[in-house]
Design a protein around this motif. Structure first.
Motif, short mmCIF file in Angstrom:
data_model
loop_
_atom_site.label_atom_id
_atom_site.label_comp_id
_atom_site.label_asym_id
_atom_site.label_seq_id
_atom_site.Cartn_x
_atom_site.Cartn_y
_atom_site.Cartn_z
N ALA A 239 1.27 1.90 -12.21
CA ALA A 239 0.78 1.50 -13.53
C ALA A 239 0.63 -0.01 -13.61
O ALA A 239 -0.36 -0.52 -14.15
CB ALA A 239 1.72 2.01 -14.62
N ALA A 240 1.58 -0.74 -13.05
CA ALA A 240 1.50 -2.21 -13.05
C ALA A 240 0.30 -2.66 -12.21
O ALA A 240 -0.40 -3.61 -12.58
CB ALA A 240 2.80 -2.80 -12.51
N TRP A 241 0.05 -1.99 -11.11
CA TRP A 241 -1.11 -2.27 -10.25
C TRP A 241 -2.41 -2.06 -11.02
O TRP A 241 -3.33 -2.87 -10.94
CB TRP A 241 -1.04 -1.35 -9.04
CG TRP A 241 -2.29 -1.14 -8.25
CD1 TRP A 241 -3.15 -0.08 -8.31
CD2 TRP A 241 -2.83 -2.03 -7.26
NE1 TRP A 241 -4.18 -0.25 -7.42
CE2 TRP A 241 -4.01 -1.43 -6.76
CE3 TRP A 241 -2.44 -3.25 -6.75
CZ2 TRP A 241 -4.79 -2.02 -5.78
CZ3 TRP A 241 -3.22 -3.85 -5.76
CH2 TRP A 241 -4.38 -3.24 -5.29
N GLU A 242 -2.46 -0.99 -11.78
CA GLU A 242 -3.66 -0.71 -12.57
C GLU A 242 -3.89 -1.79 -13.63
O GLU A 242 -5.03 -2.19 -13.89
CB GLU A 242 -3.58 0.68 -13.18
CG GLU A 242 -3.73 1.77 -12.13
CD GLU A 242 -3.36 3.16 -12.61
OE1 GLU A 242 -3.05 3.33 -13.80
OE2 GLU A 242 -3.38 4.07 -11.78
N GLN A 243 -2.81 -2.30 -14.21
CA GLN A 243 -2.92 -3.41 -15.16
C GLN A 243 -3.49 -4.64 -14.46
O GLN A 243 -4.36 -5.33 -15.01
CB GLN A 243 -1.56 -3.76 -15.76
CG GLN A 243 -1.02 -2.78 -16.76
CD GLN A 243 0.36 -3.22 -17.25
OE1 GLN A 243 1.21 -3.62 -16.47
NE2 GLN A 243 0.56 -3.15 -18.56
N LEU A 244 -3.01 -4.90 -13.27
CA LEU A 244 -3.50 -6.06 -12.50
C LEU A 244 -4.98 -5.91 -12.16
O LEU A 244 -5.73 -6.87 -12.24
CB LEU A 244 -2.71 -6.20 -11.20
CG LEU A 244 -1.59 -7.20 -11.15
CD1 LEU A 244 -0.88 -7.13 -9.81
CD2 LEU A 244 -2.05 -8.61 -11.43
N ALA B 66 0.84 -1.21 0.00
CA ALA B 66 0.00 0.00 0.00
C ALA B 66 0.88 1.25 0.00
O ALA B 66 0.58 2.23 -0.71
CB ALA B 66 -0.93 -0.01 1.21
N GLU B 67 1.96 1.23 0.76
CA GLU B 67 2.88 2.37 0.79
C GLU B 67 3.56 2.55 -0.56
O GLU B 67 3.68 3.66 -1.07
CB GLU B 67 3.92 2.16 1.90
CG GLU B 67 4.98 3.25 1.96
CD GLU B 67 4.47 4.61 2.40
OE1 GLU B 67 5.23 5.58 2.28
OE2 GLU B 67 3.32 4.71 2.86
N GLN B 68 4.02 1.45 -1.16
CA GLN B 68 4.65 1.53 -2.48
C GLN B 68 3.69 2.16 -3.49
O GLN B 68 4.10 3.01 -4.29
CB GLN B 68 5.06 0.14 -2.97
CG GLN B 68 6.21 -0.46 -2.23
CD GLN B 68 6.50 -1.89 -2.69
OE1 GLN B 68 5.74 -2.48 -3.46
NE2 GLN B 68 7.61 -2.43 -2.21
N ILE C 189 3.11 6.04 -3.16
CA ILE C 189 4.19 6.94 -3.59
C ILE C 189 4.79 6.52 -4.94
O ILE C 189 5.79 7.08 -5.37
CB ILE C 189 5.29 7.06 -2.52
CG1 ILE C 189 5.94 5.70 -2.23
CG2 ILE C 189 4.75 7.71 -1.26
CD1 ILE C 189 7.16 5.77 -1.32
N ASP C 190 4.18 5.52 -5.56
CA ASP C 190 4.66 4.98 -6.84
C ASP C 190 6.16 4.67 -6.78
O ASP C 190 6.94 5.11 -7.61
CB ASP C 190 4.36 5.93 -8.01
CG ASP C 190 4.50 5.22 -9.36
OD1 ASP C 190 4.29 4.00 -9.43
OD2 ASP C 190 4.84 5.90 -10.35
N GLN C 191 6.52 3.88 -5.79
CA GLN C 191 7.92 3.50 -5.59
C GLN C 191 8.00 1.99 -5.43
O GLN C 191 7.39 1.47 -4.51
CB GLN C 191 8.49 4.20 -4.35
CG GLN C 191 9.95 3.96 -4.11
CD GLN C 191 10.83 4.46 -5.24
OE1 GLN C 191 10.57 5.48 -5.84
NE2 GLN C 191 11.85 3.71 -5.56
N PRO C 192 8.66 1.27 -6.27
CA PRO C 192 9.49 1.76 -7.36
C PRO C 192 8.63 2.38 -8.47
O PRO C 192 7.47 1.98 -8.67
CB PRO C 192 10.22 0.51 -7.86
CG PRO C 192 9.37 -0.63 -7.45
CD PRO C 192 8.68 -0.21 -6.19
#
Length: 142
Positions: free
Chosen positions: A90-95, A77-79, A82-85
């Motif tokens: 964007a990868a989360w949105e694809q999932l 959730a923290e990653q 802050i979009d880190q890395p």
């Protein structure tokens, strides 16, 4: 950097859950933890146990360590926040195009675990590129 002990992590989760059950005032971080705990009723008994802080969860027991699992949810959730890395959002949105949010978090968790294990095994730094690629691959598996 905050580096809590095993006992502090466990006390945080058990205390957050206790406060939730007793309708007590909670912090924003506790609210995040409670959101994840609510999604995992299989851990409620562990969190309510008097032995929770000192319990061992070994592979031989065939039981997931609830504190590790919940901690990974918070780390992810923290990653994402802050979009880190860079690129994980964007990868989360694809999932999320092929999974619900909780399943998507578990997919990311599997990728995170794989990359951390590999880095520890080889004694190398965490590989963000591999991490993101594994997440993207999981998104294409539908």
């Amino acid at each position: 950097m905050f580096n809590p002990s095993r006992e502090q992590v466990r006390q945080f989760f058990t205390e957050a859950w206790r406060k939730h059950r007793n309708a007590e005032l909670i912090s924003p971080l506790e609210a995040m933890a409670i959101d994840v705990i609510v999604q995992h009723p299989e851990y409620h008994g562990d969190l309510e146990s008097e032995n929770a802080v000192g319990a061992d969860y070994t592979v031989e027991q065939g039981k997931t360590n609830p504190f590790l699992h919940l901690s990974m949810h918070l780390a992810i959730a923290e990653q994402l926040s802050i979009d880190q890395p860079p690129g994980i959002k964007a990868a989360w949105e694809q999932l999320q195009a092929v999974r619900d949010a909780h399943e998507a978090a578990h997919e990311i968790m599997e990728s995170l675990g794989q990359v951390v294990w590999e880095a520890q095994r080889l004694g190398t730094p965490f590989d963000s590129d591999t991490y993101l690629e594994l997440i993207r691959q999981r998104a294409t598996r539908g």
